[in-house]
Design an enzyme around this catalytic site. Structure first.
Site, PDB file in Angstrom:
ATOM      1  CE  LYS A  59      -7.795  -8.367 -51.518  1.00 50.32           C
ATOM      2  NZ  LYS A  59      -7.280  -7.110 -52.073  1.00 50.32           N
TER       3      LYS A  59
HETATM    4  N1  GLU Z   1      -8.540  -4.020 -51.121  1.00 43.63           N
HETATM    5  C1  GLU Z   1      -7.672  -2.958 -51.480  1.00 43.63           C
HETATM    6  C2  GLU Z   1      -6.575  -3.443 -52.405  1.00 43.63           C
HETATM    7  O1  GLU Z   1      -6.732  -4.411 -53.108  1.00 43.63           O
HETATM    8  C3  GLU Z   1      -7.164  -2.179 -50.285  1.00 43.63           C
HETATM    9  C4  GLU Z   1      -6.400  -2.948 -49.261  1.00 43.63           C
HETATM   10  C5  GLU Z   1      -6.134  -2.167 -47.987  1.00 43.63           C
HETATM   11  O2  GLU Z   1      -6.550  -1.021 -47.874  1.00 43.63           O
HETATM   12  O3  GLU Z   1      -5.486  -2.758 -47.107  1.00 43.63           O
HETATM   13  O4  GLU Z   1      -5.556  -2.837 -52.539  1.00 43.63           O
END
Ligand code: GLU
Length: 408
Positions: free
Chosen positions: A104
Site C-alpha cells: 500500500k
Molecule cells: N485500494 C483498493 C483496495 O483497498 C484496491 C487495490 C488495488 O486495486 O490494487 O483494495
C-alpha cells in the site's frame, strides 16, 4: 489517529493465530512488513515556492505474487495506516485467490488544496522517488481514497518515461483509453454486492433488504446504485459533511446527479439530514461502511441495529467492536472479503496489459463472480466449522494460503 489501525490489524492477527493451525514463526514474520519506505516529495507549487510532502510505500508480503495495493491521498494518512492497509491487502489477495501479494502507498495531503498541476507534479514525484521498487513483477500500485484513474494515468506515464517499460502493467485502475480495464470503476461496489448475494441466505437476510451506506465516493455510490438496481432499498448515504435519510428509499440515480451538480448530499429532495453517527445506528438489514477505518468502535457498536455489516471500507470496525457485535449476533462480512472485488479486477487489468488483451465488461464480471462466490462460501464454512466470526474465518483462509506458499 485515536485508534492505531496497525495495532488493530495485529490484534486481528493474534486472534486468528490462536484459532488456526499456524507455525508461530510464520505469525511472527507477519508482524512486520518486508519493507517500509518513507519519502519526501518536493513539489514546485503554482506560486513558485517548493513544498515537501511526505509519501509512503509499504511492501508487506509477496509470497503469492508481486506486491499489490492502492495509494491513498489524505491529510490523516500516516505510516501506521499504510502499514495496516498493506497487511490487509496481503490477506485480501489471498482470500480472493489472485496471484498477488500485499502493499500500500500514500501521501499525507489534502488533494482539494492543490491545483491540478500541483497534484500531477506530486503524483509524478511519488513515482520518480519509488520507480526502482515498482514494476509489473515487483510492485503494482492502484487507486485508493482520493486517487483517480487520471492520477494512475500520470503515474503510469511517469513510470514509462523513467524505465522505458511499455507494458502499462505497473499501475492498475487506469482510464480505459490508457490501458485500463472495463469494469474496474464499479468493481469494489459490484464485488461487495456479489459477496452479499453469496451470503444473503446463509445469514438469514430477507430477499429485499433495507440498506444504509456510510460514504458516497466511488465505492459507496456504486454499491448504492447496484443494491437499488437489484430491488433493495437504500435508505441512507453519507459523505464527509453528513448523512441523508429517506425511509422510503433514496433515488440513487437522481442523487448521483445531484451530488455532482451541488457537491453535497444535503438538500436532496425528500431526504432529511442526519449525522454520520445516526446513520450507523439506523434500523436496517445491511449496514455498509464504505468510507474510513475505525467508524464502528467500542463506543457506538452497541447502537448498531443492522443484522449484517458489509465492510466495503478497509478496517471500519475495531477489534473491540467486533466482540461486542459478535455477542449481539450481528454478522460482519469482513473488508478483506467484502471489498476484494476492486483488487481482483485490478489483477485482471494487469493480466490484460501483460498479454496485450482487452476483455469486455461482461467477460470481466464473469471472471469476478465465481472467485468471490468461492471465497464467500469457503469463509462461511470455516467460520461455522471453528465456531467463530467471518473475519477470523477469512483470516484463517488467507493465512493458510500464504503459509502454504511460504513453506512449500
Ligand atoms: N485500494 C483498493 C483496495 O483497498 C484496491 C487495490 C488495488 O486495486 O490494487 O483494495
Amino acid at each position: 489517529m485515536q485508534n492505531n489501525p496497525f495495532q488493530n490489524a495485529m490484534t486481528q492477527l493474534d486472534k486468528a493465530a490462536k484459532i488456526g493451525n499456524f507455525n508461530p514463526e510464520f505469525i511472527q514474520l507477519l508482524r512486520e512488513p518486508n519493507r517500509e519506505i518513507r519519502i519526501s516529495i518536493p513539489v514546485k507549487m503554482d506560486n513558485g515556492s517548493i513544498k515537501a510532502f511526505e509519501g509512503y510505500r509499504v511492501e508487506y508480503n509477496n509470497a503469492l505474487g508481486p506486491y499489490k495495493g492502492g495509494i491513498r491521498y489524505h491529510h490523516d494518512t500516516d505510516i501506521n495506516e499504510v502499514k495496516a492497509l498493506a497487511f490487509w491487502m496481503a490477506l485480501k489477495c489471498a482470500v480472493a485467490g489472485i496471484p498477488m501479494g500485499g502493499g500500500k502507498g500514500g501521501i499525507t495531503v489534502d488533494p482539494k488544496e492543490l491545483s491540478k498541476g500541483e497534484l500531477e507534479r506530486l503524483s509524478r514525484g511519488w513515482v520518480s522517488r519509488l520507480s526502482d521498487i515498482l514494476g509489473p513483477h515487483k510492485d503494482v500500485p492502484a487507486p485508493d481514497v482520493n486517487t483517480t484513474p487520471e492520477i494512475m494515468s500520470w503515474m503510469a506515464d511517469e513510470f514509462e518515461k523513467i524505465t522505458g517499460d511499455k507494458t502499462r502493467a505497473t499501475f492498475t485502475g487506469k482510464p480505459l483509453e490508457n490501458g485500463g480495464s472495463e469494469g474496474r470503476g464499479p468493481a469494489t461496489g459490484l464485488g461487495g454486492f456479489c459477496v452479499f448475494e453469496a451470503l444473503q441466505k446463509k445469514l438469514n437476510l430477507p430477499d429485499k433488504c433495507i440498506v444504509a451506506i456510510q460514504g458516497f465516493g466511488n465505492v459507496g455510490s456504486n454499491a448504492a446504485r447496484i443494491f437499488t438496481e437489484n430491488g433493495h432499498k437504500v435508505i441512507a448515504v453519507s459523505d464527509a459533511n453528513g448523512a441523508i435519510l429517506n425511509e422510503n428509499g433514496l433515488d440513487i440515480a437522481a442523487l448521483e446527479i445531484y451530488k455532482k451538480e451541488n457537491e453535497t448530499l444535503k438538500g436532496f429532495t425528500g431526504s432529511k439530514e442526519i449525522t454520520n453517527l445516526e446513520l450507523l445506528a439506523l434500523p436496517c438489514d445491511v449496514l455498509v461502511p464504505a468510507a474510513f477505518e475505525n467508524q464502528i468502535t467500542e463506543s457506538n457498536a452497541k447502537d448498531v441495529k443492522a443484522k449484517v455489516i458489509l465492510e466495503l471500507a478497509n478496517g471500519p470496525t475495531t477489534p473491540e467492536a467486533d466482540e461486542i457485535l459478535y455477542k449481539m449476533n450481528v454478522a460482519i462480512i469482513p473488508d478483506i472479503l467484502a471489498n476484494s472485488g476492486g483488487v481482483t479486477v485490478s489483477c485482471f487489468e494487469w493480466e490484460q496489459n501483460l498479454k496485450g488483451e482487452h476483455w469486455s465488461e461482461e467477460q470481466v464480471n464473469q471472471k469476478l463472480r465465481p472467485l468471490l462466490d468461492d471465497a464467500s462460501t469457503k469463509i462461511f464454512d470455516i467460520s461455522r466449522k471453528v465456531n467463530t466470526d467471518l473475519r477470523l474465518g477469512a483470516f484463517i483462509l488467507a493465512l493458510e494460503r500464504i503459509q502454504e506458499k511460504m513453506y512449500k
